[in-house]
Design a protein around this motif. Structure first.
Motif, PDB file in Angstrom:
ATOM      1  N   ASP A 127       0.816  -1.172   0.109  1.00 41.05           N
ATOM      2  CA  ASP A 127      -0.021  -0.025  -0.077  1.00 41.05           C
ATOM      3  C   ASP A 127       0.725   1.369  -0.001  1.00 41.05           C
ATOM      4  OD1 ASP A 127      -2.762   0.490  -0.115  1.00 41.05           O
ATOM      5  OD2 ASP A 127      -3.166   0.707   1.832  1.00 41.05           O
ATOM      6  N   LYS A 128       2.155   1.162  -0.272  1.00 39.95           N
ATOM      7  CA  LYS A 128       3.058   2.518   0.039  1.00 39.95           C
ATOM      8  C   LYS A 128       2.645   3.267  -1.233  1.00 39.95           C
ATOM      9  CE  LYS A 128       8.055   3.259   0.243  1.00 39.95           C
ATOM     10  NZ  LYS A 128       8.279   3.742   1.496  1.00 39.95           N
ATOM     11  N   PRO A 129       2.188   4.670  -1.013  1.00 39.78           N
ATOM     12  CA  PRO A 129       1.983   5.438  -2.112  1.00 39.78           C
ATOM     13  C   PRO A 129       2.944   6.081  -2.901  1.00 39.78           C
ATOM     14  CG  PRO A 129       1.682   6.525  -0.061  1.00 39.78           C
ATOM     15  CD  PRO A 129       2.002   5.091   0.332  1.00 39.78           C
ATOM     16  N   ASN A 130       4.178   6.060  -2.184  1.00 36.80           N
ATOM     17  CA  ASN A 130       5.085   7.066  -2.656  1.00 36.80           C
ATOM     18  C   ASN A 130       6.270   6.203  -3.735  1.00 36.80           C
ATOM     19  OD1 ASN A 130       6.186   6.209  -0.433  1.00 36.80           O
ATOM     20  ND2 ASN A 130       7.156   8.071  -0.143  1.00 36.80           N
ATOM     21  N   ARG A 155       1.828  -0.381  -9.060  1.00 34.04           N
ATOM     22  CA  ARG A 155       2.102  -0.180  -7.535  1.00 34.04           C
ATOM     23  C   ARG A 155       2.957   1.263  -7.371  1.00 34.04           C
ATOM     24  NH1 ARG A 155       2.977  -6.517  -7.912  1.00 34.04           N
ATOM     25  NH2 ARG A 155       0.819  -6.822  -7.092  1.00 34.04           N
ATOM     26  N   ALA A 156       3.332   1.835  -8.693  1.00 31.56           N
ATOM     27  CA  ALA A 156       4.124   3.007  -8.632  1.00 31.56           C
ATOM     28  C   ALA A 156       2.982   4.206  -8.615  1.00 31.56           C
ATOM     29  CB  ALA A 156       4.869   3.157 -10.065  1.00 31.56           C
ATOM     30  N   GLY A 157       3.227   5.245  -7.905  1.00 28.71           N
ATOM     31  CA  GLY A 157       2.730   6.716  -7.826  1.00 28.71           C
ATOM     32  C   GLY A 157       1.110   6.616  -7.389  1.00 28.71           C
ATOM     33  N   ARG A 158       0.861   5.862  -6.594  1.00 27.95           N
ATOM     34  CA  ARG A 158      -0.420   5.530  -6.102  1.00 27.95           C
ATOM     35  C   ARG A 158      -0.898   6.925  -5.402  1.00 27.95           C
ATOM     36  NH1 ARG A 158      -2.075   0.147  -4.347  1.00 27.95           N
ATOM     37  NH2 ARG A 158      -3.185   1.087  -2.694  1.00 27.95           N
TER      38      ARG A 158
END
Length: 628
Positions: free
Chosen positions: A304-307, A329-332
Motif C-alpha cells: 500500500d506504499k503510495p510514494n 504499484r508506482a505513483g499511488r
C-alpha cells in the motif's frame, strides 16, 4: 439487488465521513454511487485502478452503516497497513491474522461481538473456518468486502484457491451487502468473479483503468540491462523508493547485490528467502524512505506504499494483467511515476519454453499463450502504449496519451521484408534445429568448427546478412517470434521453427514493417523530471523538514511514514503555506483526527521555514480531491 437498510438518515453520512475522517472534499466517480449502493443494502462489483480510491468504497459505508464491515484481504501486510492508516484517522479498525497471540485475537473477537469495531480485516483462510463463520453469525455485520477479487480467477496471476469458496458469504449471510473489488480484470475475469462469488445480480462499476501520472517506457535489451537500470535510477530517481522485478530468484539476488555495491539501498525479496528475511526487507521498504526492493512476482500484491516513484522490469512479464498490476504499484499518491522495462529476445524464448513445457492442460496453455502474445504485442508497438494497454481492458482512449515512450519519442519503422526473408530462410536451410545466436552467425558469415561440421558454411544463407549488425538481426528474430512467424522449440533447446504464418512473408507476398532498433545513445535522451518540482531552496528545505518530522512521528508509533501523511499532502502544505490551523485543515488528506494530532507541529515547521506569519497571504483555496 436490494435488502433491508439500516436506520433512515444514513445516506447523509458518507460525505461527512469523507471530509471529517479522511480529509477529502469530494468523492471521485464512481465512489459516491458505489457507497450509495451499499448503503441501500445492494451488492457491488468494483473495478478501479490501483490508487484510484477503492478502499473508501467499503470503508466509508462500513463506518456509516450499523455494525462492522468485514474485509477479506489476501495478505497480512495489506491488512496491517490499512488498519494502521484507519486508526491514524480515528477509525475503530482491527485485523485477525496469524501474527496475533490467542489472547489478542480473543480480545478483538469480543470487540466485534460488542459492536466496538467499524472494520475488521480477515484473511480468506481464517474467514472460511467454521469457528469464524459462527462468530460472524453472532455479530452485527454492516457489509462484506472482498478485496483483490481477481484472486478468484484460475486464469489469473494471483490465484488463491480459498477465494473460490467465498460464495459461502452469500449462502450464510444472504441479507448482508457484499462488494468485490479489483484493479486488474479483463472481461472474462469479470464474468468469473461474478459467477464464483455469486454476484451475478450485483451492480457493476467499471472505472477508467488509466493512470495518467505513470509514464510507460519499454526498451529493447542492448548492452547491460542492469547498467541501463542504474543510469535510469541515478538520472531520474535518486533517493526514491522503487521496485525492480526479475524473473528468477538468482537474478533477484545478483541485481540487488550489484545495486547495493553501486551505493543504492537495495534489498532482495523472493519466496526462497527465509521468512524472517522477507519480513525484514519488506518492513524496511514500507517504513523507510528511498529503499529499492528487487523481487520476483512474489512481492507486491497488497503493498500500500503510495510514494513508490518507479517500477522497473528487467524481464518480460507473462501477461498484460501482470504488467498492469505490477506497474500500478508506482505513483499511488497521484504524483509522477515511471514504469520502466527492458526486455530482450532471450525473455521471449524463455517464456515461450516455460509456457509450452509447463504441466498446464491444453485449455490453460491456450489462455496463457494468448496473454503472452498480447504482452509481446504491447512491447513491439509503434503507436501509443497507453491506448493499447487500456484497449486490452476494453477501454478506449481517443487520443495518444503524450506520456509514454512511443508518444514522446516516436519509434522508426522500416521495410524489413527482405531481411525477414533471409532470417526465415536461414531457419529453413539449417533444418529448424538451431537457436538465434547460431542463426545469426550463419547470416553474418562467421565460420567456425561447428558450422563446418554441419556444413552450413556452404549454405545459401551463409554470409547473406553481413549488411546488418548483430543487434539488428537479434531485433528481427525477436519481432518475428513476437508476431508468431517463428516458434520456439518446446523441447527446451531454444531452436526456432517456421510457422504457417510466415509463408506469405517468405514468399514475398506480404510486406513486413518492423520497429527499428534504437541506438544506445538515443535512449539517453529520455526526458527526466524531478520527483517533486519545488521552485526554490526554501521549498526544498521545507520538504525535507516535513519529511523528517513525518518520519520521526511514524517511528515513534511504529507505522509507515505515509500513514501519517502522504507525499501529496506534504506537497500541498508547501504549495499553500497555511498560516492557521483552520487553513491547515483545508489541505487534502488532513481529517479532524490528524488535524488535532499533528496540525500544530507541522504548522510550526511551515511558519519557521517560510516566515509566512509575517507576510499577508491569499485566501486558502478549497480542499482538493483525493490524490492518486
Amino acid at each position: 439487488m436490494t435488502r433491508n437498510n439500516t436506520s433512515s438518515g444514513t445516506h447523509d453520512k458518507p460525505l461527512h465521513i469523507l471530509r471529517s475522517v479522511f480529509g477529502y472534499e469530494h468523492f471521485r466517480a464512481p465512489q459516491a454511487e458505489v457507497i450509495d449502493t451499499l448503503m441501500r443494502g445492494g451488492d457491488a462489483l468494483v473495478l478501479m485502478p490501483t490508487g484510484g480510491g477503492k478502499s473508501l468504497c467499503f470503508q466509508i459505508p462500513s463506518i456509516a452503516r450499523a455494525g462492522t464491515g468485514i474485509v477479506v484481504s489476501p495478505l497480512i501486510a495489506l491488512m496491517q497497513d490499512q488498519v494502521a492508516a484507519l486508526r491514524q484517522a480515528g477509525v475503530r479498525a482491527a485485523f485477525l491474522n496469524s501474527t496475533l497471540t490467542p489472547e489478542a485475537a480473543r480480545r478483538i473477537e469480543q470487540q466485534l461481538l460488542d459492536g466496538a469495531l467499524d472494520l475488521l480485516y480477515v484473511a480468506p483462510e481464517r474467514l472460511l473456518l467454521e469457528r469464524t463463520l459462527d462468530l460472524l453469525a453472532r455479530a452485527r455485520i454492516a457489509l462484506f468486502a472482498i478485496d483483490e477479487a481477481h484472486c478468484v480467477s484460475q486464469w489469473g496471476h494471483d490465484f488463491r484457491p480459498e477465494y473460490m469458496q467465498l460464495s459461502v458469504l452469500h449462502q450464510r449471510f444472504p441479507d448482508i451487502p457484499r462488494i468485490a473489488l479489483t484493479a486488474t480484470a479483463d472481461e472474462p475475469t469479470r464474468r468469473e468473479i461474478s459467477a464464483r462469488l455469486a454476484l451475478e445480480d450485483a451492480r457493476a462499476f467499471i472505472s477508467s483503468f488509466d493512470r495518467p501520472n505513470i509514464r510507460y517506457r519499454i526498451t529493447q535489451g542492448g548492452g547491460s540491462a542492469r547498467e541501463q537500470l542504474l543510469r535510469f535510477i541515478r538520472t531520474e530517481h535518486a533517493g526514491d523508493a522503487g521496485i525492480v522485478y526479475c524473473l528468477s530468484r538468482k537474478r533477484v539476488e545478483e541485481v540487488a547485490e550489484w545495486l547495493k555495491a553501486q551505493g543504492l539501498d537495495a534489498l532482495p525479496y523472493h519466496a526462497g528467502l527465509a521468512a524472517e528475511v522477507r519480513l525484514h526487507n519488506q518492513s524496511r521498504f514500507i517504513n523507510e524512505e528511498g529503499v529499492i526492493i528487487v523481487a520476483t512476482i512474489a512481492f507486491g500484491m497488497g503493498i500500500d506504499k503510495p510514494n513508490v516513484r518507479f517500477v522497473a522490469h528487467l524481464n518480460l512479464p507473462k501477461s498484460i494483467e501482470a504488467y498492469y498490476q505490477e506497474t500500478g504499484r508506482a505513483g499511488r499518491d497521484g504524483l509522477p511515476a515511471d514504469a520502466w522495462m527492458i526486455y530482450g529476445l532471450q525473455d521471449v524464448i524463455l517464456l515461450r519454453q516455460m509456457l509450452e513445457t509447463s504441466e498446464s492442460d491444453a485449455a490453460r496453455k491456450r489462455v496463457e499463450r494468448h496473454k503472452l502474445d498480447a504482452m509481446l504485442g504491447l512491447c513491439e508497438l509503434i503507436t501509443c502504449r497507453r491506448q493499447a494497454l487500456l484497449g486490452y481492458f476494453g477501454e478506449t482512449l481517443a487520443q495518444p496519451c503524450g506520456n509514454c515512450d512511443t508518444c514522446l519519442n516516436a519509434p522508426e519503422t522500416w521495410d524489413a521484408s527482405l531481411p525477414a526473408q533471409k532470417a526465415l530462410s536461414c531457419v529453413h536451410r539449417t533444418g529448424q534445429r538451431f537457436g538465434v545466436n547460431y542463426l545469426m552467425d550463419v547470416l553474418m558469415g562467421k565460420a567456425d568448427e561447428r558450422m563446418q561440421r554441419f556444413g552450413h558454411d556452404k549454405s545459401s544463407t551463409f554470409g547473406i546478412g553481413k549488411d546488418l549488425a548483430a543487434n539488428e538481426w537479434r531485433s528481427i528474430y525477436r519481432q518475428l517470434i513476437a508476431r508468431g512467424l517463428l516458434a520456439v522449440d518446446i523441447e527446451g533447446h531454444g531452436s526456432l521453427k517456421l510457422t504457417d504464418a510466415c509463408r506469405p512473408v517468405l514468399r514475398g507476398e506480404e510486406r513486413l514493417m518492423l520497429r527499428r532498433e534504437i541506438k544506445a545513445e538515443k535512449t539517453k535522451k529520455a526526458a527526466t523530471r524531478a520527483r517533486t518540482a519545488f521552485a526554490n531552496t526554501t521549498d526544498s528545505a521545507l520538504w525535507e523538514a516535513l519529511r523528517a518530522r513525518r518520519r520521526q512521528l511514524a517511528l515513534d508509533q511504529g507505522v509507515p511514514p505515509y500513514v501519517v501523511f502522504h507525499d501529496a499532502t506534504l506537497t500541498q502544505m508547501i504549495e499553500r503555506r497555511p498560516r492557521t490551523l483552520g487553513e491547515f485543515g483545508e489541505i487534502s488528506g488532513v481529517g479532524e483526527r490528524k488535524l488535532a494530532a499533528y496540525g500544530q507541529e507541522f504548522l510550526e515547521i511551515i511558519l519557521a521555514h517560510t516566515g509566512q506569519d509575517k507576510v499577508p497571504t491569499l485566501p486558502t483555496p478549497a480542499r482538493e480531491a483525493q490524490p492518486g
